[in-house]
Design a protein around this motif. Structure first.
Motif, PDB file in Angstrom:
ATOM      1  N   GLY A 277       0.735  -3.151   8.537  1.00  0.00           N
ATOM      2  CA  GLY A 277       1.234  -1.778   8.535  1.00  0.00           C
ATOM      3  C   GLY A 277       2.399  -1.617   7.572  1.00  0.00           C
ATOM      4  O   GLY A 277       2.461  -0.656   6.815  1.00  0.00           O
TER       5      GLY A 277
ATOM      6  N   TYR B 217       1.163  -1.530   4.069  1.00  0.00           N
ATOM      7  CA  TYR B 217       0.458  -0.278   3.784  1.00  0.00           C
ATOM      8  C   TYR B 217       1.442   0.853   3.551  1.00  0.00           C
ATOM      9  O   TYR B 217       1.273   1.652   2.634  1.00  0.00           O
ATOM     10  CB  TYR B 217      -0.480   0.080   4.941  1.00  0.00           C
ATOM     11  CG  TYR B 217      -1.893  -0.344   4.697  1.00  0.00           C
ATOM     12  CD1 TYR B 217      -2.274  -1.655   4.913  1.00  0.00           C
ATOM     13  CD2 TYR B 217      -2.844   0.549   4.232  1.00  0.00           C
ATOM     14  CE1 TYR B 217      -3.568  -2.070   4.692  1.00  0.00           C
ATOM     15  CE2 TYR B 217      -4.148   0.140   4.002  1.00  0.00           C
ATOM     16  CZ  TYR B 217      -4.501  -1.170   4.239  1.00  0.00           C
ATOM     17  OH  TYR B 217      -5.772  -1.570   4.004  1.00  0.00           O
ATOM     18  N   LEU B 218       2.475   0.910   4.388  1.00  0.00           N
ATOM     19  CA  LEU B 218       3.460   1.988   4.243  1.00  0.00           C
ATOM     20  C   LEU B 218       4.140   1.898   2.887  1.00  0.00           C
ATOM     21  O   LEU B 218       4.279   2.896   2.171  1.00  0.00           O
ATOM     22  CB  LEU B 218       4.484   1.895   5.368  1.00  0.00           C
ATOM     23  CG  LEU B 218       3.964   2.332   6.736  1.00  0.00           C
ATOM     24  CD1 LEU B 218       4.974   2.016   7.819  1.00  0.00           C
ATOM     25  CD2 LEU B 218       3.664   3.826   6.728  1.00  0.00           C
TER      26      LEU B 218
ATOM     27  N   ASP C  52       1.753   2.753   0.084  1.00  0.00           N
ATOM     28  CA  ASP C  52       1.490   4.184   0.077  1.00  0.00           C
ATOM     29  C   ASP C  52       2.602   4.938  -0.641  1.00  0.00           C
ATOM     30  O   ASP C  52       2.354   5.774  -1.508  1.00  0.00           O
ATOM     31  CB  ASP C  52       1.399   4.645   1.535  1.00  0.00           C
ATOM     32  CG  ASP C  52       0.346   5.694   1.707  1.00  0.00           C
ATOM     33  OD1 ASP C  52      -0.669   5.611   1.004  1.00  0.00           O
ATOM     34  OD2 ASP C  52       0.564   6.601   2.525  1.00  0.00           O
TER      35      ASP C  52
ATOM     36  N   LEU D 118      -4.778   5.109   8.803  1.00  0.00           N
ATOM     37  CA  LEU D 118      -3.894   3.973   8.519  1.00  0.00           C
ATOM     38  C   LEU D 118      -3.952   2.972   9.670  1.00  0.00           C
ATOM     39  O   LEU D 118      -4.074   1.765   9.473  1.00  0.00           O
ATOM     40  CB  LEU D 118      -2.465   4.472   8.306  1.00  0.00           C
ATOM     41  CG  LEU D 118      -1.467   3.382   7.930  1.00  0.00           C
ATOM     42  CD1 LEU D 118      -1.751   2.857   6.546  1.00  0.00           C
ATOM     43  CD2 LEU D 118      -0.040   3.902   8.017  1.00  0.00           C
TER      44      LEU D 118
ATOM     45  N   VAL E 202      -5.256  -0.974   9.650  1.00  0.00           N
ATOM     46  CA  VAL E 202      -4.294  -2.027   9.935  1.00  0.00           C
ATOM     47  C   VAL E 202      -4.789  -2.959  11.043  1.00  0.00           C
ATOM     48  O   VAL E 202      -4.425  -4.121  11.103  1.00  0.00           O
ATOM     49  CB  VAL E 202      -2.956  -1.359  10.298  1.00  0.00           C
ATOM     50  CG1 VAL E 202      -2.005  -2.329  10.884  1.00  0.00           C
ATOM     51  CG2 VAL E 202      -2.358  -0.722   9.071  1.00  0.00           C
TER      52      VAL E 202
ATOM     53  N   ARG F 240      -9.517   8.056   2.228  1.00  0.00           N
ATOM     54  CA  ARG F 240      -8.433   8.393   1.290  1.00  0.00           C
ATOM     55  C   ARG F 240      -9.012   8.788  -0.058  1.00  0.00           C
ATOM     56  O   ARG F 240      -8.564   9.742  -0.692  1.00  0.00           O
ATOM     57  CB  ARG F 240      -7.524   7.188   1.103  1.00  0.00           C
ATOM     58  CG  ARG F 240      -7.059   6.561   2.383  1.00  0.00           C
ATOM     59  CD  ARG F 240      -6.105   5.480   2.026  1.00  0.00           C
ATOM     60  NE  ARG F 240      -5.026   6.086   1.288  1.00  0.00           N
ATOM     61  CZ  ARG F 240      -3.753   5.960   1.638  1.00  0.00           C
ATOM     62  NH1 ARG F 240      -3.441   5.246   2.684  1.00  0.00           N
ATOM     63  NH2 ARG F 240      -2.814   6.541   0.945  1.00  0.00           N
TER      64      ARG F 240
END
Lengths: 331, 509
Positions: free
Chosen positions: A307, A310-311, A314, B344, B348, B385
């Motif tokens: 996570g 990914y954040l 992004d 998301l 994940v 996306r």
């Protein structure tokens, strides 16, 4: 305002970046300072016979052969500063297999009698170390080969393009399986190389596309006209433009490699089972479905790592792509 | 367009060969059991050499510039015997094994000095006995051995011609009498090549008799007691024939001469890769760790894994495309961020965790539906996306505004005018999904104990089963190559304007 400064401002102001950095930062700290959190020996010991600092690191080979009781006796003399968890990740504790959480073992032990908390902490080192090194090696290879594929003409170009296409569509898990088959002793290095071998193709594809796009641009032609060599044009004028997508893809790559590592260890093809890995713990959870904690804790850590990446990825994607920025800030 | 597809299909062949070469190169470093020092010390040198030879470890990997045929072997053995010393005994044993096939290359023995000549002639004595020649005992007598072989070559040398051997084998197959068989026995190993070539897996009683006669001859010549007994049924006979064929695959270079085109072929075929490729083509891709032929295992297990992989991708796209469209339609609103966050989270979630949890809750899988859905979960994010980004770019275009101005609702503007223009990036992404889905499929197979490709691949890694790993990596590369071609065709179908560009780019590149 320079480009870099604008980029930094966009990054710093983003809540996504903050959240991702906190998640990954905590995990990175866990990985780096694992010995201060969980070790079979004290962080430091001040006794009459001298001072020992981090014996778990300096005398790892000697400590490995000692039992729990012998370890206690070994560090009894003087004042010892113990880490919160007094067990190493590969140490078989006296608590026995699958012990419930207790004061000594905050998360209990796994089915090999090893302290779960210690294994999870050291698992961060495996996951992050492996994925970072694999992604860096892959990035280097990808930039070099992608640059070549974009610059070269003729048969070499065809060959490289086909190579990129083939590697890009080849399942990573098979590469790992093949590498595992040729080894007597599974090692972490070969795993890094195997993953890097799959990772580079994506980067190469991005870099090649950028090279092809840029080589017809006026600034590149101007640089050529001024007498810059191809290498210099690539390095000074094309690469900086390609770096944005490359970095975004690499940060995403960290996430996918962490997941891949977990899957590989889960399947029993990872680093030797001795070595702490979240995937290995998950594999135990699959064999013993009644123990929820073996599933939940490594799962949460994986979630945090992936996570976080990914954040950040992004936010990075938005920050390097000027078009989305304009769309977002019309005022 | 069809021509384009066919041409591309043809172009995948070199790619597949390349993949197989590379994989074979990597897998050639698989530690062999004979490399184990424990085993090596427990066996004699000759035994170890035999084991290594049967695994083709004495051959180079890809190119054999100097393939050793019976001529080179026979000359080397004769030389070693003539020179005497330590190697002479082993060389005599080698010459006995080479047998009749070596005779045309060392007889007559004129080129040697008298004493070495006698030694070589004596070394050939066991061959004379095996051939059942009249007065064979003379060959073992130092006083007469040279004269015996000189006389033999003067009388019978004419029979050592491949044409006459082939017709002798044909006669044996057709009439199958004892005298026909002894004709072949007198030619010894020189007859082995046509005998093995004529040997076919028996189908009925008649062919069983033929195979029995041929195997009898081969067993006598090669001194290997592997015969088809009178009471054996067809299955046992077939297994025996297969054993002889694989014997020939290993030892053919002891009995054949490589000259002209055969020599050229041998530089490629007398290598580890050549032996593997030949075995793969003729023996159903080799034998897997389970003991079954690899091709049969593939046929049994591939459906499970392919259903998982492609079912998951189809499912993921079925969810992702509408989700992406919805997200693009409501861009900037709360539902957009909600979808982004949900996607998301899905991306994940580690497949292993979700699969273990699902197995716990559902208590095992009764069908492939649940495992497929689990793999699909992790695949939804990327196409969603991509679809959103592409559609957002399209929705700002003039023709969408024009459609809206003519009275089309948002739904119609998106589905009729938008989607088709925004689907290309999503199609591109689809090629990259199968490799990812395969990793998920391996995990899910393990959790739900499905008998798919993943199960056997893991087994193959432990058993160091090269045939299986070769087969599966070539298969993966093949599917990927087909995927790339399919994408190209999908491009042209979705957006005919791309037709000329795609077709010329691909054929030019």
């Amino acid at each position: 305002m320079t480009h870099a400064a604008a980029f930094l401002r966009r990054m710093v102001g983003s809540t996504r970046v903050a959240a991702g950095t906190v998640l990954l930062g905590v995990l990175a700290l866990l990985a780096i300072f694992a010995e201060l959190l969980a070790a079979p020996a004290p962080i430091a010991r001040f006794g009459s016979d001298g001072t020992e600092i981090l014996p778990a690191v300096t005398e790892a080979a000697e400590l490995e052969s000692l039992t729990e009781a012998e370890l206690r006796v070994r560090f009894e003399v003087g004042v010892a500063l113990w880490p919160p968890i007094r067990y190493g990740p590969e140490q078989r504790t006296d608590a026995g297999p699958n012990a419930s959480p207790s004061l000594d073992h905050p998360l209990g032990t796994d089915f090999e009698s090893r302290d779960l908390a210690a294994r999870l902490i050291y698992g961060a080192r495996t996951a992050l170390g492996l994925s970072l090194s694999a992604v860096l090696v892959g990035m280097f290879l990808g930039v070099v080969l992608g640059g070549l594929a974009g610059t070269l003409r003729g048969a070499w170009n065809d060959g490289l393009v086909r190579l990129v296409e083939t590697v890009d569509t080849f399942p990573a898990i098979l590469v790992v399986a093949i590498v595992r088959a040729i080894e007597r002793e599974p090692s972490a290095l070969s795993l890094v190389l195997a993953v890097a071998f799959v990772r580079w193709a994506e980067i190469a594809r991005l870099v090649r596309a950028e090279v092809l796009r840029a080589s017809s641009e006026e600034y590149v032609m101007a640089a050529r006209a001024l007498g810059s060599t191809r290498l210099r044009v690539f390095y000074r004028h094309i690469l900086p433009n390609a770096l944005g997508p490359t970095i975004v893809s690499s940060v995403l790559g960290v996430a996918s490699v962490v997941l891949l590592e977990a899957a590989i260890s889960f399947l029993g093809m990872g680093a030797p089972t001795r070595v702490a890995s979240w995937g290995e713990t998950l594999g135990q959870a699959a064999r013993h479905p009644s123990e929820i904690r073996l599933l939940v804790f490594p799962g949460l850590l994986l979630l945090a790592t992936v996570g976080g990446s990914y954040l950040i990825a992004d936010a990075l994607r938005d920050a390097v792509d000027a078009r989305t920025v304009r769309a977002r800030m019309p005022r | 367009m069809l021509r384009h597809a066919l041409r591309r299909l043809l172009w995948t062949l070199p790619t597949l060969v390349g993949v197989s070469l590379l994989t074979f190169f990597v897998l050639s470093f698989v530690p062999d059991p004979t490399d184990d020092p424990l085993l090596a010390s427990s066996l004699s040198g000759a035994e170890l050499a035999r084991l290594r030879r049967e695994r083709f470890l004495d051959l180079p990997r890809f190119i054999n510039l100097e393939p050793r045929d019976v001529r080179l072997r026979a000359l080397a053995a004769a030389q070693a015997i003539a020179a005497g010393g330590d190697g002479a005994a082993a060389a005599a044993e080698e010459l006995r094994r080479l047998g009749g096939a070596a005779l045309p290359h060392i007889l007559p023995l004129d080129a040697l000095a008298p004493e070495p000549r006698t030694r070589v002639a004596l070394a050939l004595a066991p061959v004379a006995a095996r051939m059942g020649l009249p007065r064979a005992e003379e060959a073992a007598d130092p006083a007469h051995a040279v004269a015996f072989w000189t006389r033999f070559w003067d009388d019978r040398g004419i029979e050592f011609r491949s044409a006459s051997v082939r017709s002798a084998v044909r006669r044996l197959v057709r009439y199958g009498s004892a005298s026909r068989a002894s004709e072949l026995l007198e030619l010894d190993t020189f007859a082995l090549q046509p005998v093995i070539a004529a040997l076919q897996p028996p189908r009925d009683a008649a062919t069983l008799d033929q195979a029995r006669a041929l195997v009898e001859v081969a067993a006598h010549i090669a001194e290997i007691d592997d015969r088809i007994a009178p009471g054996d049924d067809l299955a046992e006979a077939r297994a025996c024939v297969t054993r002889w064929k694989s014997f020939w695959n290993v030892y053919r270079s002891d009995f054949e001469v490589f000259s002209g085109p055969a020599r050229l072929a041998a530089t490629v075929l007398e290598t580890r890769y050549g032996k593997w490729a030949l075995g793969a083509v003729t023996h159903r891709l080799g034998v897997a760790a389970t003991g079954e032929p690899v091709l049969d295992e593939l046929a049994r297990r591939a459906p499970v894994t392919l259903t998982l992989v492609f079912g998951a991708i189809a499912l993921a796209y079925a969810v992702a495309v509408p989700l992406g469209a919805l997200s693009a339609a409501s861009r900037g609103r709360r539902s957009d961020s909600a979808i982004a966050a949900a996607v998301l989270v899905l991306a994940v979630l580690p497949t292993a965790v979700v699969a273990v949890a699902a197995a716990l809750l559902a208590g095992g899988a009764r069908s492939l539906l649940l495992p497929t859905c689990l793999i699909a979960l992790s695949l939804i994010a990327a196409p969603t996306r991509q679809q959103r980004a592409a559609l957002v770019a399209v929705l700002t275009q003039d023709f969408i505004r024009a459609a809206r101005a003519r009275g089309a609702g948002t739904a119609r503007a998106i589905t009729v005018h938008g989607l088709r223009n925004a689907v290309l990036p999503v199609v591109t992404l689809a090629v990259l999904e199968p490799p990812m889905a395969l990793g998920g499929a391996f995990v899910v197979e393990r959790v739900f104990e499905l008998h798919g490709l993943g199960e056997l691949t893991l087994l193959a890694v432990q058993a160091r089963d090269v045939s299986w790993l070769m087969a599966i990596s070539i298969g993966a590369a093949g599917i990927a190559a087909l995927g790339v071609i399919a994408t190209d065709l999908a491009y042209v179908l979705v957006d005919p304007r791309l037709g000329p560009a795609v077709l010329s780019r691909r054929s030019g590149a």
